[in-house]
Design an enzyme around this catalytic site. Structure first.
Site, PDB file in Angstrom:
ATOM      1  N   GLU A  91      25.487 -51.846 -41.860  1.00 18.47           N
ATOM      2  CA  GLU A  91      24.663 -51.035 -42.753  1.00 18.47           C
ATOM      3  C   GLU A  91      25.277 -50.889 -44.136  1.00 18.47           C
ATOM      4  O   GLU A  91      26.488 -51.027 -44.321  1.00 18.47           O
ATOM      5  CB  GLU A  91      24.422 -49.667 -42.134  1.00 18.47           C
ATOM      6  CG  GLU A  91      25.706 -48.950 -41.843  1.00 18.47           C
ATOM      7  CD  GLU A  91      25.466 -47.655 -41.094  1.00 18.47           C
ATOM      8  OE1 GLU A  91      24.587 -47.614 -40.226  1.00 18.47           O
ATOM      9  OE2 GLU A  91      26.185 -46.698 -41.381  1.00 18.47           O
ATOM     10  N   CYS A 331      28.331 -42.313 -41.543  1.00 17.86           N
ATOM     11  CA  CYS A 331      28.859 -43.619 -41.228  1.00 17.86           C
ATOM     12  C   CYS A 331      28.422 -44.076 -39.824  1.00 17.86           C
ATOM     13  O   CYS A 331      28.700 -43.407 -38.836  1.00 17.86           O
ATOM     14  CB  CYS A 331      30.376 -43.426 -41.291  1.00 17.86           C
ATOM     15  SG  CYS A 331      31.408 -44.795 -41.040  1.00 17.86           S
TER      16      CYS A 331
END
Ligand code: SAH
Ligand code: SF4
Length: 343
Positions: A91, A331
């Site tokens: 990502e 995260c």
């Protein structure tokens, strides 16, 4: 025959690698220009004759890289999930600031370091990303949003200094005036504290900002939170940071995630202040993003108290603006939402 990864190379390396394949120099320049535009296949290189494109496919790799998911938050932070050639997912996050666009990129698929508060760490490690895959995150988002990114932070999935060679190559490509041309002063690298590599990086003298995830004021607490503290303790880490400052001449940014009842007491703030006293540094307090574990974020009042104590001791301190809470800003969380719960 090992195929050539031209997206991880600079112009002179590509010229050398393709000289026997494309013969004419202007063809090599054409290929390079397409790479800089961020095309996703050789077939998009439309000013190259088909037989040359086929030749390139034979000798070179052009790993696929596509947007699997994208979430836009109310504050206009955009979180991307990319699928790589081998099915791994990573990502990146795009943030808009007054001065322009900043992107947070991943450097590994997963992470080995196993910090207990981090979802990426919980998911384990798959593999290192190539320099080309790091560049692709920036190019894909620039193309998708039709924007120019001005700042890059290596703070997504993975530990950048555990993928040292590829990250250094990426920093060189990214900052080169013949490539994406994002100056080193606009790049930050965040590490959990891989001390041996901090020394190596310092000797490169890249004028980047080094962020160090400290998260604790003593070894007892840090060892509970971060496995890396058993390889290098706080003293060893701070010695490496001082070396970095002496070589690069730039202040270090210490990241400190605020966890209720664990590392957020006034005593911790005082201990941290005395540990950092005299260092060219700055502390960034991060409200814990609710991730996988049974940890709670510190109340706002504790965070402000912590900040005041540090500032009272002359240590510049900021509280990180929390972005994208509505789209699972932490995260590793976008990827997490794609993994079936039973697995
Ligand atoms: N591996 C590097 C960079 C990626 S992690 C590092 O650890 O520094 C990026 C940052 O996110 C680190 O400072 C990390 O400690 C922080 N982080 C991880 N999980 C978090 C959570 N649940 N809430 C807040 N910050 C988190
Ligand atoms: Fe890895 Fe950083 Fe997460 Fe720790 S915080 S597990 S080093 S990505």
């Amino acid at each position: 025959m090992e195929k050539i990864d031209i997206r991880s190379m600079n112009f002179s390396e590509i010229s050398k690698a393709l000289s026997g394949i494309l013969e004419k120099n202007y063809r090599i320049r054409q290929v390079y220009e397409w790479i800089l535009k961020g095309v996703s296949s050789f077939d998009e290189m439309t000013n190259l004759p088909k037989e040359l494109r086929e030749k390139l496919k034979h000798y070179c790799v052009f790993p696929s890289f596509h947007i699997k998911d994208k979430k836009i938050s109310q504050d206009l932070t955009v979180k991307y999930l990319f699928e790589l050639e081998d099915g791994e997912c990573i990502e990146s996050v795009l943030m808009k600031y007054k001065h322009g666009y900043s992107i947070c990129i991943s450097t590994q698929a997963g992470c080995k370091m196993g910090c207990c508060f981090c979802q990426t760490g919980k998911g384990g490690f798959s593999r290192n990303l190539t320099p080309g895959e790091m560049i692709s995150q920036i190019q894909a988002i620039q193309r998708d949003m039709n924007i120019k990114i001005s700042n890059v932070v290596l703070m997504g999935m993975g530990e950048p200094l555990d993928n040292y060679e590829n990250v250094v190559k990426f920093l060189e490509l990214l900052s080169s005036s013949d490539h994406l041309n994002i100056g080193m002063r606009h790049i930050s690298l965040s590490t959990c504290g891989v001390v041996s590599k901090i020394y190596k990086l310092a000797d490169k003298k890249f004028p980047i900002t080094l962020s160090v995830s400290l998260h604790a004021s003593n070894d007892y607490i840090r060892s509970k939170l971060m496995k890396v503290n058993s390889s290098w303790n706080i003293k060893e880490l701070l010695d490496a940071c001082k070396y970095f400052i002496s070589r690069v001449g730039r202040r270090i940014s210490f990241e400190y995630v605020m966890i209720k009842g664990l590392n957020d007491s006034p005593e911790c703030a005082k201990e941290l202040a005395s540990t950092l006293k005299g260092m060219l540094c700055h502390v960034n307090l991060i409200p814990l993003n609710k991730s996988v574990v049974e940890l709670e974020k510190s109340p706002k009042a504790s965070i402000y108290k912590f900040k005041n104590i540090l500032e009272g001791q002359g240590i510049a301190t900021t509280i990180r603006r929390t972005l994208a809470e509505d789209i699972e800003g932490a995260c590793g969380q976008l990827k997490g939402s794609h993994i079936p719960k039973e697995v």
